[in-house]
Write an enzyme that holds these catalytic residues in place. Structure first.
Site, short mmCIF file in Angstrom:
data_model
loop_
_atom_site.label_atom_id
_atom_site.label_comp_id
_atom_site.label_asym_id
_atom_site.label_seq_id
_atom_site.Cartn_x
_atom_site.Cartn_y
_atom_site.Cartn_z
N LYS A 169 -27.44 6.79 18.29
CA LYS A 169 -27.15 8.22 18.22
C LYS A 169 -25.68 8.40 18.61
O LYS A 169 -25.32 8.33 19.78
CB LYS A 169 -28.05 8.99 19.18
CG LYS A 169 -27.91 10.49 19.04
CD LYS A 169 -28.95 11.21 19.89
CE LYS A 169 -28.86 12.71 19.68
NZ LYS A 169 -27.52 13.24 19.95
N TYR A 226 0.84 -1.20 0.00
CA TYR A 226 0.00 0.00 0.00
C TYR A 226 0.88 1.25 0.00
O TYR A 226 0.68 2.18 -0.78
CB TYR A 226 -0.91 -0.02 1.23
CG TYR A 226 -1.79 1.20 1.38
CD1 TYR A 226 -3.03 1.27 0.74
CD2 TYR A 226 -1.39 2.27 2.17
CE1 TYR A 226 -3.83 2.40 0.88
CE2 TYR A 226 -2.18 3.40 2.31
CZ TYR A 226 -3.41 3.45 1.67
OH TYR A 226 -4.20 4.57 1.80
N CYS A 237 -3.37 -6.61 53.70
CA CYS A 237 -3.32 -5.35 52.95
C CYS A 237 -2.56 -5.59 51.64
O CYS A 237 -1.44 -6.09 51.67
CB CYS A 237 -2.61 -4.29 53.78
SG CYS A 237 -2.18 -2.82 52.85
ZN LIG Z 1 -1.05 -1.74 54.38
#
Ligand SMILES: [Zn+2]
Length: 717
Positions: free
Chosen positions: A148, A66, A440
């Site tokens: 739309k 191309y 955590c």
């Molecule tokens: Zn922590």
């Protein structure tokens, strides 16, 4: 790129033509006539490949082949500039910048749609259409439903099949000439793919940007420090309305047809048939356009698309319903510029449906763990939303929200987006339920959830990076370690530079040359400021036990509780031993603590959680090695103290004691310290610049003590 499976087969004029024989000769060998013939072939051939690639997503040649065609075209135009064609592929890369946008008057004004905000309003519209057309409910009425597109309306004029001008909507009557910009949108043909083009046709439609392209564009802009676009619509508008169309050429704009303006010959028959014709001309037509034959179908179409919004890579803010029969459209006509034969049935602007791909846990500055939904990007309330809060684990459980579910997301005003509910019918078989983490995700400490609370928290506050800044700020605050010269900003600065990771690091600064040198290198830190900080830290190597406990920032332990604990245990060693036992789950230790006046089970639990975390224990011990923790005496309630059982109020500044110290002294002598003056107040101690409490005391006739009188009574300093 996105495939559009419902696209029609390529029209006949897309048939491949053989290259002219000159194609294989060097450009310099071509005559002007030969070059002209080859440029005509190249324009057609490159347009054909653009259509195959951009509209059908079915490329026939490699990118390299191309590019070779495009280069050949450019070389021919360079040698014969006057032969550049009006549909030249070179125009796709943009033209030199314009001074300003030229105004274009629309020969047929661009209309404005009326909105239906609810199913009721949609039904009203259909009833009105039937009434105006004098059709009763039993007579068939055919509609075209289409998404739309949330983009920019644009009118593109073709004369004898050749793109001659493109204009923005503007005010509907006059727009701006964006021809050079629109030429860069590869899926818009510069010449209609038909052997029998109409003399004039103005194609109207929506220029837009895919959401994925918008996100990539913003990512690049973020990297180069450019301002970000708020949403794909703004990005499309900013890209189309560029005086330098070469910039437009670099933006991946797209287009969908939704109508026409001036047309010679006039468009007649059916709107859906017109779209088919436009498609056969090589123009992009939305594959979700549907023929709908009843109100029920209109409603179902709206609801279906509303739920599938996130699946589409472009933003839609509703569906447009139109009468399909153009003769009926003409009978109904317009009121002002609003067609009676079409309506925009809008989606709820604050809600969107999307897929929840994952749930991650965010740790806030106070250690609260918040589950956050990771979503397939969806635009809601004018913003692309990829994350939404799930509030807490009960919220997820009560709504049975699972990973893989389709969910309803709400974004109202500036409120953080939230997941509202699950769309049960769309639940896939492999949807997974989610379990809250035991630890955590930031620091690995135990994450605990007290029985009466909705929020799970990280217990590693003093070293958890998510919370450390907040905790260190508390640690150095006035009522804790009271290290002046360390503002929130400076704590953050030292933390982010890696100089302090926890409060113990503060006490290492005075003897750690590397840390001091690192501080000197920071912006806004000079030798004097550093010396002041070192002095302030050294001045806090002695500290009473209650302030030490308070400084740790353990949940629920305020100044008052810290003082109660300090008085009960007296020395750091005794307190520390009790905490060790408490943290290990010793029931007796817990009982003892719960029984301290003003402490109770909530605080005992909080202390137990804190001391169950080994890193908290070692941090407390490391701190204790840095500072001398002074014992606190138990209050002598009984005895000859003239303050025992009395209520004291302080006002104004004392010269020799902080308010907190004065309070502590009064309490240690058995007095109760109150915040406001009443008839039951025994003494008001008045320092410098007393406030309204002084006036109140005078009014009520409460006994007033000067600072000196107060020291005499208290027996110090
Ligand atoms: Zn922590």
């Amino acid at each position: 790129m996105n495939r559009r499976p419902e696209e029609a087969v390529p029209p006949r004029s897309l048939a491949r033509l053989r290259p002219p024989p000159t194609f294989f000769q060097p450009v310099s060998a071509l005559s002007e006539k030969e070059a002209g013939a080859e440029l005509a072939w190249l324009a057609r051939e490159i347009a054909r490949h653009d259509y195959l690639y951009y509209v059908l997503a079915r490329p026939e040649i490699s990118d390299a082949d191309y590019d070779a065609l495009v280069r050949r075209n450019r070389a021919l135009e360079a040698r014969f500039p006057h032969l550049q064609r009006p549909d030249s592929p070179s125009l796709r890369v943009g033209a030199p910048p314009a001074e300003e946008f030229v105004k274009v008057r629309h020969t047929v004004p661009m209309f404005t749609l009326d909105n239906a905000m609810s199913e009721g309003e949609l039904r009203d519209w259909v009833d009105r259409v039937r009434r105006l057309l004098r059709l009763d409910a039993s007579e068939p009425l055919v509609f075209a439903g289409e998404p739309k597109i949330d983009g920019l309306s644009c009118s593109i004029r073709y004369e004898n099949g050749l793109l001659v001008r493109a204009a923005t909507r503007g005010d509907g009557f006059t727009g701006e000439d964006v021809t050079a910009n629109v030429r860069t949108i590869r899926e818009i043909p510069q010449r209609l793919l038909t052997d029998r083009p109409p003399p004039v046709i103005e194609i109207r439609g929506e220029v837009y940007m895919n959401r994925s392209a918008f996100l990539e564009l913003n990512e690049r802009r973020r990297a180069s420090g450019e301002p970000l676009f708020a949403n794909p619509r703004n990005a499309a508008a900013g890209s189309l309305r560029q005086l330098d169309s070469r910039i437009t050429a670099q933006r991946p704009l797209r287009f969908f047809v939704w109508g026409w303006g001036e047309a010679d010959p006039p468009i007649t028959g059916s709107y859906l048939a017109f779209l088919e014709t436009a498609r056969s001309w090589g123009l992009p037509v939305n594959p979700l356009v549907r023929r709908l034959a009843s109100v029920e179908e209109l409603v179902a179409y709206h609801d279906d698309l509303e739920h599938r919004r996130a699946e589409l890579d472009y933003d839609i803010d509703g569906v447009v319903d139109k009468l399909d029969d153009i003769a009926l459209q003409e009978r109904l006509g317009f009121v002002q510029r609003v067609p009676r034969w079409a309506i925009a049935h809008k989606f709820d602007p604050e809600k969107a449906w999307t897929v929840l791909r994952d749930i991650v846990v965010q740790v806030g500055r106070t250690g609260a763990l918040t589950p956050v939904a990771m979503l397939d990007p969806v635009t809601v309330g004018g913003v692309v939303v990829r994350r939404a809060t799930l509030h807490n684990e009960d919220y997820i459980r009560e709504r049975d929200i699972r990973i893989g579910d389709t969910v309803v997301v709400q974004r109202a005003g500036d409120v953080i987006p939230q997941v509202l509910a699950v769309v049960q019918e769309k639940r896939p078989a492999d949807a997974r339920s989610w379990q809250p983490p035991e630890r955590c995700p930031v620091c690995g400490s135990l994450a605990v959830r007290p029985p009466d609370e909705a929020i799970r928290r990280c217990t590693g506050g003093l070293f958890c990076p998510a919370q450390a800044v907040e905790r260190i700020v508390h640690f150095v605050s006035r009522h804790a370690f009271d290290i002046p010269g360390l503002s929130d900003k400076q704590v953050r600065q030292l933390f982010e530079a890696g100089i302090i990771r926890d409060p113990v690091d503060l006490f290492r600064i005075p003897r750690d040359a590397a840390k001091r040198e690192a501080i000197r290198q920071l912006p806004r830190w000079g030798e004097k400021k550093l010396a002041n900080l070192v002095a302030a830290i050294e001045a806090r190597r002695h500290l009473p036990l209650d302030r030490f406990i308070y400084a740790l920032g353990i949940r629920h332990i305020g100044e008052v509780n810290a003082r109660s604990l300090a008085r009960h245990f007296g020395s750091f060693a005794r307190w520390r031993t009790a905490m060790e036992r408490l943290g290990a789950g010793d029931a007796k230790a817990r009982e003892e603590i719960q029984d301290i006046e003003g402490v109770g089970p909530v605080i005992a639990e909080s202390l137990a959680e804190f001391f169950a975390e080994p890193r908290n224990r070692s941090l407390v011990d490391a701190l204790a090695a840095e500072v001398e923790i002074e014992p606190v005496a138990a209050p002598q309630v009984a005895g000859p103290s003239p303050l025992a059982g009395k209520t004291v109020v302080f006002t104004g500044e004392l010269a020799h004691m902080s308010r907190e110290e004065a309070k502590a002294v009064a309490e240690s002598l058995g007095a109760k310290v109150a915040d406001s003056v009443s008839r039951r107040t025994d003494f008001v101690v008045v320092g410098e610049r007393p406030g309204s409490k002084y006036r109140k005391a005078v009014e009520l006739g409460v006994r007033i003590l000067s600072e000196d009188e107060w020291y005499q009574l208290a027996g110090r300093p």
